[in-house]
Motif scaffolding. Structure first.
Motif, PDB file in Angstrom:
ATOM      1  N   ARG B  59       0.641  -1.765   0.274  1.00  0.00           N
ATOM      2  CA  ARG B  59      -0.084   0.175   0.364  1.00  0.00           C
ATOM      3  C   ARG B  59       0.954   1.410  -0.068  1.00  0.00           C
ATOM      4  O   ARG B  59       0.414   2.091  -0.725  1.00  0.00           O
ATOM      5  N   ALA B  60       1.927   1.295   1.258  1.00  0.00           N
ATOM      6  CA  ALA B  60       2.868   2.393   1.162  1.00  0.00           C
ATOM      7  C   ALA B  60       3.653   2.703  -0.051  1.00  0.00           C
ATOM      8  O   ALA B  60       3.763   3.387  -1.023  1.00  0.00           O
ATOM      9  N   LEU B  61       4.159   1.465  -1.296  1.00  0.00           N
ATOM     10  CA  LEU B  61       4.732   1.161  -2.086  1.00  0.00           C
ATOM     11  C   LEU B  61       3.465   2.158  -3.243  1.00  0.00           C
ATOM     12  O   LEU B  61       3.786   2.925  -4.119  1.00  0.00           O
ATOM     13  N   TRP B  62       2.146   1.781  -3.487  1.00  0.00           N
ATOM     14  CA  TRP B  62       1.298   2.177  -4.438  1.00  0.00           C
ATOM     15  C   TRP B  62       0.829   3.509  -3.986  1.00  0.00           C
ATOM     16  O   TRP B  62       1.369   4.302  -5.199  1.00  0.00           O
ATOM     17  N   GLN B  67       5.474   9.548  -8.485  1.00  0.00           N
ATOM     18  CA  GLN B  67       5.178  10.027 -10.123  1.00  0.00           C
ATOM     19  C   GLN B  67       3.858  10.666  -9.972  1.00  0.00           C
ATOM     20  O   GLN B  67       2.743  11.547  -9.593  1.00  0.00           O
ATOM     21  N   LYS B  68       2.880   9.544  -8.767  1.00  0.00           N
ATOM     22  CA  LYS B  68       1.978   9.865  -8.526  1.00  0.00           C
ATOM     23  C   LYS B  68       2.052  11.087  -7.394  1.00  0.00           C
ATOM     24  O   LYS B  68       0.893  11.781  -6.546  1.00  0.00           O
ATOM     25  N   ASN B  69       2.831  10.949  -6.803  1.00  0.00           N
ATOM     26  CA  ASN B  69       2.633  11.972  -4.863  1.00  0.00           C
ATOM     27  C   ASN B  69       4.301  12.151  -5.101  1.00  0.00           C
ATOM     28  O   ASN B  69       4.786  11.710  -4.063  1.00  0.00           O
ATOM     29  N   PRO B  70       4.287  13.073  -5.198  1.00  0.00           N
ATOM     30  CA  PRO B  70       5.876  14.133  -5.743  1.00  0.00           C
ATOM     31  C   PRO B  70       6.031  14.548  -4.720  1.00  0.00           C
ATOM     32  O   PRO B  70       6.961  14.800  -4.251  1.00  0.00           O
ATOM     33  N   ILE B  71       4.920  15.495  -3.660  1.00  0.00           N
ATOM     34  CA  ILE B  71       5.495  16.490  -2.502  1.00  0.00           C
ATOM     35  C   ILE B  71       5.281  14.786  -0.720  1.00  0.00           C
ATOM     36  O   ILE B  71       4.436  14.761  -0.689  1.00  0.00           O
ATOM     37  N   PRO B  72       6.420  14.204  -0.675  1.00  0.00           N
ATOM     38  CA  PRO B  72       6.290  13.644   0.727  1.00  0.00           C
ATOM     39  C   PRO B  72       5.547  14.081   2.007  1.00  0.00           C
ATOM     40  O   PRO B  72       5.481  15.069   1.748  1.00  0.00           O
ATOM     41  N   GLN B  73       5.065  13.528   2.723  1.00  0.00           N
ATOM     42  CA  GLN B  73       4.312  13.892   3.840  1.00  0.00           C
ATOM     43  C   GLN B  73       5.392  14.132   5.646  1.00  0.00           C
ATOM     44  O   GLN B  73       6.705  13.601   5.099  1.00  0.00           O
ATOM     45  N   ARG B  74       4.941  15.046   6.052  1.00  0.00           N
ATOM     46  CA  ARG B  74       5.905  15.967   6.893  1.00  0.00           C
ATOM     47  C   ARG B  74       5.046  15.784   8.475  1.00  0.00           C
ATOM     48  O   ARG B  74       5.681  16.626   9.098  1.00  0.00           O
ATOM     49  N   ILE B  75       4.845  13.921   7.931  1.00  0.00           N
ATOM     50  CA  ILE B  75       4.147  13.588  10.378  1.00  0.00           C
ATOM     51  C   ILE B  75       5.369  13.565  10.675  1.00  0.00           C
ATOM     52  O   ILE B  75       6.267  12.099  10.130  1.00  0.00           O
TER      53      ILE B  75
END
Lengths: 102, 260
Positions: B59-62, B67-75
């Protein structure tokens, strides 16, 4: 091979040889896997009982069966050798003590 | 009932190593049955954890593909999930430990005195078995050597590197004490169907208690490197009905003693 001619004279003998399933009991003094001391202790107990009661009394036979069940044949021979050496040493020491008095 | 028993006899239990075998051999003693049951218990939790962790990973990889999610989360924190992911994995080993310790301690308990003592002595490169319960003196003892049958001498249907010339005959459903020791270098006496593996250490007598529950022939191999012919040192235990055991032993005792 030996079993073939055993069949002929064995039926009479079967009734005489009763193979009783009995062996040295589990000893609470030796609860773990290592039973080396168990074998040694039974051997020593047998000889102690021989020294205390003498060879003719049948009471020591029980200990003899126990150590024979537990100890491999080679170990029994080396234990016997060790016992003989110990007796010899004791006798020598006694003899030396006597000699010193002269 | 009789029909069902007959059907059972036509199934050959796995009591020797099979080619491409994945699971354990069939249990012949309560100890092995316990080991197999523990394995099934642990395997259940294993699969549970495997599926859970792989699902999260996939799930995390998908969903967080660059490319789908270029900005990483900052949690950086998540107190609830941190507590949960600490407590939950510490409960699972408890479920594993309970049957495991139960088996471990029950394996050591010797509640019944054994009926027979068999000494399995390892040599380079053959085995000697001593049945000394019937001795009346130090020298007499039912002793025999057990050599693995070489490949050239095998008969049709026999297993390579497993068959021996003299098998260890034991009565079924009887408490046995097996004393394992070597005469020279370390060996190991292992019979997987009986759940037994006992190292033979020079100068030491190791004891194992088993009670074979069904008649049959069980194969095992030496499990401690002991020289060139370590692979040629197999073990074959043959469990016979208790009443037949008496006659088998008498048969072998008569030539030994030479008289009734």
């Amino acid at each position: 091979l030996l079993h073939i001619f055993d069949l002929f004279n064995v039926s009479a003998i079967y009734s005489q040889i009763e193979v009783e399933l009995k062996t040295a009991p589990a000893d609470f003094r030796f609860p773990t896997t290592n039973q080396t001391r168990h074998c040694f202790t039974r051997y020593v107990e047998f000889h102690k009982s021989l020294a205390a009661k003498g060879e003719e009394s049948g009471a020591c036979e029980k200990f003899a069966k126990y150590y024979r069940s537990l100890c491999p044949g080679d170990w029994v021979s080396s234990l016997a050798l060790q016992l003989a050496k110990t007796f010899l040493n004791c006798a020598l020491i006694k003899y030396q003590n006597l000699w010193q008095h002269f | 009932m009789i029909v069902l028993e007959w059907l059972f006899l036509t199934i050959a239990p796995c009591d020797a190593a099979e080619p491409w075998q994945l699971g354990s051999q069939d249990a012949a003693t309560p100890m092995m049955q316990g080991i197999t049951d523990l394995h099934h218990d642990i395997f259940f939790f294993l699969i549970l954890i495997l599926v859970f962790v792989s699902r999260i990973l996939v799930r995390a990889l998908w969903h967080f593909h660059y490319q789908k999610n270029p900005i990483p989360q900052r949690i950086v924190h998540g107190t609830t999930i941190e507590i949960l992911r600490t407590i939950f994995p510490s409960i699972i080993p408890m479920f594993i430990a309970i049957p495991s310790f139960a088996l471990l301690y029950s394996m050591d308990e010797v509640v019944v005195d054994p009926a027979i003592t068999i000494k399995a002595i390892g040599h380079q490169w053959y085995r000697t078995y001593e049945y000394s319960d019937y001795n009346s003196s130090d020298e007499q003892s039912l002793t025999f050597d057990s050599y693995t049958i070489p490949e050239d001498d095998l008969e049709f249907g026999q297993s390579r590197l497993l068959e021996v010339d003299n098998r260890v005959v034991v009565p079924a459903k009887t408490h046995l004490r097996i004393i394992v020791t070597p005469a020279d270098v370390p060996h190991s006496w292992a019979v997987p169907s009986s759940g037994v593996k006992c190292d033979a250490v020079p100068g030491r007598l190791n004891q194992i208690s088993i009670s074979v529950q069904r008649e049959g022939v069980y194969y095992g191999q030496c499990s401690e490197i002991c020289g060139t012919n370590h692979a040629f040192l197999s073990i074959v235990v043959e469990a016979v009905p208790r009443k037949d055991y008496g006659s088998r032993v008498s048969n072998q005792l008569i030539p030994q003693t030479g008289e009734a």
